[in-house]
Structures are given as C-alpha cells and as structure tokens.
Enzyme design. Structure first.
Site, PDB file in Angstrom:
ATOM      1  N   SER A  24       0.821  -1.206   0.000  1.00 12.63           N
ATOM      2  CA  SER A  24       0.000   0.000   0.000  1.00 12.63           C
ATOM      3  C   SER A  24       0.860   1.263   0.000  1.00 12.63           C
ATOM      4  O   SER A  24       1.520   1.572  -0.992  1.00 12.63           O
ATOM      5  CB  SER A  24      -0.955  -0.044   1.198  1.00 12.63           C
ATOM      6  OG  SER A  24      -1.952   0.920   1.090  1.00 12.63           O
ATOM      7  N   ASP A  53      10.407   5.724  -9.905  1.00 13.99           N
ATOM      8  CA  ASP A  53       9.999   6.420 -11.125  1.00 13.99           C
ATOM      9  C   ASP A  53      10.741   7.734 -11.317  1.00 13.99           C
ATOM     10  O   ASP A  53      11.028   8.129 -12.454  1.00 13.99           O
ATOM     11  CB  ASP A  53       8.492   6.677 -11.099  1.00 13.99           C
ATOM     12  CG  ASP A  53       7.674   5.418 -11.355  1.00 13.99           C
ATOM     13  OD1 ASP A  53       8.280   4.384 -11.692  1.00 13.99           O
ATOM     14  OD2 ASP A  53       6.435   5.458 -11.218  1.00 13.99           O
ATOM     15  N   LYS A 110      -0.781  -4.561  -3.350  1.00 18.96           N
ATOM     16  CA  LYS A 110      -2.128  -4.046  -3.070  1.00 18.96           C
ATOM     17  C   LYS A 110      -2.196  -2.597  -3.535  1.00 18.96           C
ATOM     18  O   LYS A 110      -1.680  -1.697  -2.873  1.00 18.96           O
ATOM     19  CB  LYS A 110      -2.474  -4.143  -1.594  1.00 18.96           C
ATOM     20  CG  LYS A 110      -3.920  -3.720  -1.332  1.00 18.96           C
ATOM     21  CD  LYS A 110      -4.264  -3.743   0.135  1.00 18.96           C
ATOM     22  CE  LYS A 110      -5.722  -3.353   0.340  1.00 18.96           C
ATOM     23  NZ  LYS A 110      -6.030  -1.985  -0.117  1.00 18.96           N
TER      24      LYS A 110
END
Length: 693
Positions: A466, A477, A491
């Site tokens: 999460s 990224d 998740k």
C-alpha cells in the site's frame, strides 16, 4: 487461492460475542431484513464498486462455487452427488441477491450442516472404537482444494478414516512419557467442530452468502453483518490490546498472515508470517484448547484478553507445514503504542564498507496522529515529521548515504506516503488515484524543499504494501534511488466502508460493505496493483514471492496502466555491475544461505499435499526434516559468529530466538547487503557526502 478472511488481532479487553447457543435447523431461514439488505448490496456493488460488476449468470456461477468452497473448503463433507443436486441453484444465485430470493443459500447451508453432523458422528465412532494399523503403506491427501468432489458416501468414509488415522499418527509422533496419546483431545476437537456449525445463526449464513459474491468480484470487498459491524465499532472505540497479529482462516487452521510492529507477537521473535496457531491457553497454567477446525472469529475471541494477562499459543512453524509438530509460545497481552511503530535510525560503518557511513531509517508503518492533529497539537506525531528529525540527526553524523527500510511495512496514511516522498524530491506528483468513473486525481508534493538529495536506497520485501509501494514506486519512477529486496505485496486498491442503512434512509441496521472504489497508479502510469514494485536488484529470497500477496488471491484486480504524469529523469548507476557484485557477496554469505534454504524449505512444505500414514516412514521423514532445519539453524549461527548446535535443543533454540526480536529473526542479513550495494553505488558515483539541507 480460496477466500481470505482476516482479523487484525489487536485483542480487546472483553469478549465482544456472547457465548453461542445451539440453533435449531428450522431457524435457519432468511428474514425480511436480510432480503432488503440483499437488494441494497446488489445496487451498491453495481453502482459504486470500482469494477462496476454485472450481477448476472456468469457471476452467479462463480458465487455458487465460492459459497460451496466457503462452507467446505477441503471438500470433506459434500459428495459429487450432493454438488450435482445443489447445482440447480447455480444460475439462481444472482437472483438470490438481486431479487432478495435467499432461500437457496439457506437450503445449501442446511444440507451442509446435516453433512457435518453425519461426518462428525462417523469420526467420533472411529476414534472410540476403531483400531488402526500404522505399519500399512498408504497416504492421506490433507489438502484437497484442487481435488475433485468424492463420488459417494463410501468414498467419504474412506477419506475420513484416513483423516482420523492421520490425527492419531500425529499424536503418536508428538507423544512423550509426560504427554501420551490423547484420543479424548481429538474427540473434543471434532465435537467442537460440530458444535460451532450448529451454533451458526441465520445472520452468519447470510454473511457467508454475500461474501461468496463479493469475493467473486475481487478480494477486498466484503460484507459485515449488523452484529459484526457493532463489534467493529467497539474495537475502534476501545484501547486496542493483545498480541498484535493479522490472522487468516485456512482449511480449519488459523494462519498468521503478519505480525504488527511493536506488538507482543513481533517483539517475541517467536511468531512469523506463515505459522499456524493450533491451540490457545489462558494464563500460565490454563488448559490448552485445541482450535483446529474452529471458525476464525471464535479463535480471535479465545485469544483476546486484558492487558498484562498471559496467553499461551500452540504454534506450528511455517517450515514444518500443517502436519508438523507444534511448540508453545507464551505472550503477555499489551497495548500497541504509537511509539512502538515509530521510525528509528542507526548508522552502519566499518572497514567492510570501505570507510563509508550508511544511515538507516526503519519505517514500520505510515502513521499519523489524526486525533492530535484535529485537537490542534503543534507537535503531533507522524512518519514524515519523525523521518525529517532522523534525517537531520544523520546529517550531524555525516553519513554518506541513506537506506529507507520498508520491510514488513503494510502501509497506512496516503498523506504520509505523499509527504514523505517530498523529503527526497524537489516537488511534483507522487501517486495517481483513479475512481470508478474513470476520474484521475493526482496527489502531489507541492513543497519545493528537498531535505535529502544524497545517495538513497529503499529496502522492501513481500510484506511491503500500500503506502510503502506508493513511496517506493515514486522513488523508482523519479530515478531518485535504488529499490532493493523482494517484489512487494501488490495491493494497489482503495477501500471505503459503506453503511448500508443510508441507502434505504432507515434507522434499521443493515450492516456495512467494505467496498473497493479506486486504484493507485504510479507517476509513470503503471499500477502498484497485482505486480507490486519490482526492485532494481532482487534478492534470491524472492523465489517464493511470486505466489504471495495480491497475486495469490482469487479475482484480484489485474495490473493496469494509465497515462504518465512525469518523464523519468535522474542519473542511474550501472545496475548490472551492482547486481553482479551483490550476487558475488551473497554466494559467500552464510546468512543469505540460511534465508535461501529457509525459503526453499517453505516452498517444499507449501507444495506438499499429502503425507504418509506409515509410522516408520513418517518418523524417518521427520528426522530428515529436523536435520535440514538444524543445518539451516547452524548457518544462521555461523553468520552470527556462534558455535554450531549438535541438535535442535529447545534451550539453545530459545536462546537464539531471544537474540533477535525483529519480525523475521534475521533482519540484519538483508540490511547488511543493502549497505554494501549502496556503498558500491556511492563509490561509482564519485563519492560525496550526503546532502541534507
């Protein structure tokens, strides 16, 4: 994988459920409230669930099969003929929900209850009157999830003969002079299994039926009946006390899914994800209650108790498998405080790191004191505030690079994931959230301050989930740091708790629906759902992580992608060279050899579906397993500089368990290698002092 039912075991000071009573079969019928609730649930699912499901014959087939699996997960009660008879409802389960025509669900349950009573009577007769030959060569298939339904009652008789024989053989293998074979304990086990089914009320049947539907849509949508909702509210109002564990019911066993950082289970170092709880006792001298075959809700009720009280658990380690031998773990129930899960720091240095100093910040959860914030407290606790303070402390210690350790971090506050990312980037988007209408909202770090701009590594494992995945994904990224460890949990969905009575504008309690209503996407467009975050350097312990977490759940939402909101930037090191250096070190590291062998042992045990019912053969297999476990344990001791053990002596094992209190018992192994990787990265990046401003 079959349905997943979880309880967060932050156990309360008093039971929430009254002692259940026998329910006559004629009372197992739907009432008008349940019929109305079914109609509302159908409308809410179709109108507000993220996937906008159609409740039609296709979903009806899935829900019917799931309902049978929920009742009889190991296919030990129904025969093929029973299933064939019940299949006339396969196309009608959608009508049960959409039109409130619930009678078929109750008819299926009444047949199931009759079959349980029939089977338990047969089992008790075997236990009390049958003589078993333990020299005979035959096997018992204990995991029948993927097995076909048996053809006849005679075939069920044979299946249960082997089941009882296996129970008695397990007793014989565990027996000592002080603990002889106890058939009466097994009698109580099966009587308890029968009693718990006979105590299920109409509301329990309705909840099981509805969840057969919700779990056929995706695994995080579920229904809580009015009674369970009330218990949930009480648990939220009370100070949470207990052992701190997340449990799952699996084929009559109570499985530990994870331990909560700061809780008694995690602090003990004796309970781990994958272990099975098979017995519970109160206090130092209370009788051990066999909980095999119990409903998860009943096990939770038995384990909870007041702060400071003792609970003893009989636990089968995950490396032993469900047929393994149990050992006793003693815990003192306690309150889990915010301080117990607060971020902490340390500094790693030494000649093996080439004179470099590596700072480590361990973040067990993404926490935020919302109550303190709402009360206007200026210094309320939060992950970002604590990490900011720790970064400034590490600057004073002149570290050369920093590791953010997110292992076992199951997530928490989305706001904290966003703000924490902001400490390591200038500013910009952190995560995208797409709702059921297709609308995408972007959570951004708008603060241009970049507190730390130096070399950064994020350490994750299969239990990082999460909010942890949001942070790690953003760091990856942006090209801001290396991600190292195991693929994360996966998740990537958002849930809300919908009170159903507001849809009928009534004061009548209808229960609540935990509803998946959005999905997370990374700034480069990929979802964290299903795949999780894949590290730049994957440790060899990840072999079993491919069948773990979200990827292991039936009907989990698939991986997806949307339009990116940034273009990747930042300088990247020679990943191939770093990976090569890491693999070279790991190949010589006895600690990692222990971790890898432990993972292989767990995979082998997990893949086993049957056991021999020949006592001599079973004892030989047990001896071989103990030799493998001893070799593994001695590799861990070698890593720690301790002398090897001659046998798995309990006192030595207890001493070793006390030396490590972290959730895995071996947390330092991965951390040390991560420090080496970061040191390599710093050296090839023209070493410079970490920048904190």
């Amino acid at each position: 994988m079959r349905p997943v039912f979880l309880f967060v075991l932050m156990l309360l000071t008093a039971p929430l459920w009254a002692k259940p009573q026998f329910v006559p079969p004629e009372a197992l019928t739907p009432d008008s409230q349940q019929r109305r609730t079914a109609l509302v649930i159908a409308q809410v699912l179709e109108g507000f669930h993220y996937t906008r499901p159609h409740i039609d014959d296709t979903l009806s087939h899935l829900a019917f099969d799931r309902y049978l699996e929920t009742l009889d997960p190991n296919r030990s009660f129904f025969t093929r003929q029973d299933v064939r008879q019940l299949s006339r409802y396969r196309n009608r389960f959608d009508d049960c929900l959409v039109k409130g025509q619930l009678d078929p669900a109750y008819e299926v349950f009444r047949l199931f209850r009759h079959k349980v009573e029939q089977r338990i009577a047969y089992a008790l007769d075997l236990l009390q009157h049958h003589h078993f030959d333990f020299s005979r060569d035959e096997d018992y298939v204990f995991d029948r999830e993927d097995e076909p339904w048996v053809e006849s009652e005679a075939a069920l008789d044979e299946l249960w003969r082997k089941r009882i024989k296996n129970d008695l053989l397990t007793e014989r293998l565990d027996a000592t002079e002080d603990k002889p074979v106890d058939r009466e304990r097994l009698v109580k086990r099966y009587e308890g299994m029968r009693d718990r089914v006979q105590q299920m009320k109409a509301g329990d049947v309705f909840q099981a039926f509805v969840n057969a539907f919700t779990l056929s849509i995706e695994p995080h949508t579920s229904y809580m009946s009015p009674e369970v909702s009330e218990n949930f509210d009480i648990s939220m109002r009370l100070s949470l006390q207990g052992i701190g564990a997340v449990l799952r019911g699996e084929d009559g066993y109570t499985k530990i899914l994870s331990t909560v950082v700061g809780g008694p289970a995690a602090r003990s170092g004796k309970l781990h994800a994958g272990d099975f709880i098979v017995g519970v006792a109160q206090g130092d001298k209370g009788d051990m209650e066999d909980v095999l075959g119990w409903r998860l809700q009943d096990v939770v009720e038995l384990i909870r108790g007041p702060k400071g009280s003792v609970v003893r658990l009989n636990v089968i380690p995950k490396t032993e498998g469900r047929g393994g031998r149990a050992h006793e773990v003693v815990l003192v129930r306690d309150t889990i405080k915010l301080e117990d899960k607060a971020a902490k720091s340390e500094v790693l240095d030494g000649p093996e790191l080439g004179g470099l100093k590596i700072g480590v910040i361990d973040i067990p959860a993404f926490y935020r004191d919302f109550a303190g914030q709402a009360a206007g407290k200026r210094n309320f606790r939060s992950t970002t505030r604590d990490v900011r303070r720790l970064l400034e402390k590490l600057e004073q210690q002149q570290v050369d690079g920093i590791i953010i350790d997110l292992r076992q971090d199951g997530g928490g506050s989305l706001a904290e994931a966003t703000e924490l990312t902001g400490l390591f980037i200038d500013k910009g988007p952190v995560v995208q959230i797409k709702d059921a209408t297709g609308n995408v909202e972007i959570e951004k770090d708008s603060d241009p301050e970049q507190l730390y701009a130096g070399p950064l590594l994020v350490l994750v494992n299969r239990n990082s989930a999460s909010a942890s995945e949001i942070f790690a994904g953003a760091i990856q990224d942006y090209g801001r740091g290396l991600i190292v460890g195991e693929p994360t949990f996966g998740k990537g969905t958002v849930q809300t708790l919908a009170n159903l009575k507001r849809y009928l504008r009534t004061d009548e309690e209808l229960g609540r629906l935990r509803l998946t209503m959005a999905q997370f996407f990374r700034v480069l467009g990929a979802s964290t759902q299903h795949r999780g975050v894949t590290p730049d350097i994957v440790f060899p312990t990840a072999e079993g992580a491919g069948d773990y977490g979200e990827r292991a759940l039936d009907h989990a939402l698939p991986w997806a992608s949307i339009k990116p909101v940034i273009h990747r930037h930042g300088k990247w090191p020679d990943i191939a060279w770093l990976r090569q250096q890491s693999e070279r070190r790991i190949g010589k590291d006895p600690g990692f050899r222990y971790l890898v062998d432990q993972e292989k042992e767990f995979i082998a045990v997990k893949g086993r579906r049957s056991v021999s019912l020949n006592e001599a053969r079973r004892r030989a297999e047990q001896d071989q397993r103990e030799k493998r476990l001893l070799a593994m344990r001695n590799r861990l001791r070698l890593y720690r500089g301790l002398p090897p053990l001659a046998s798995l002596d309990q006192d030595e094992d207890e001493q070793l368990a006390q030396e490590d209190k972290d959730p895995e018992g071996v947390k330092r192994i991965m951390l040390d290698e991560s420090a080496h990787i970061l040191a390599d990265w710093i050296r090839i990046q023209q070493p410079r002092t970490a920048q904190i401003r």
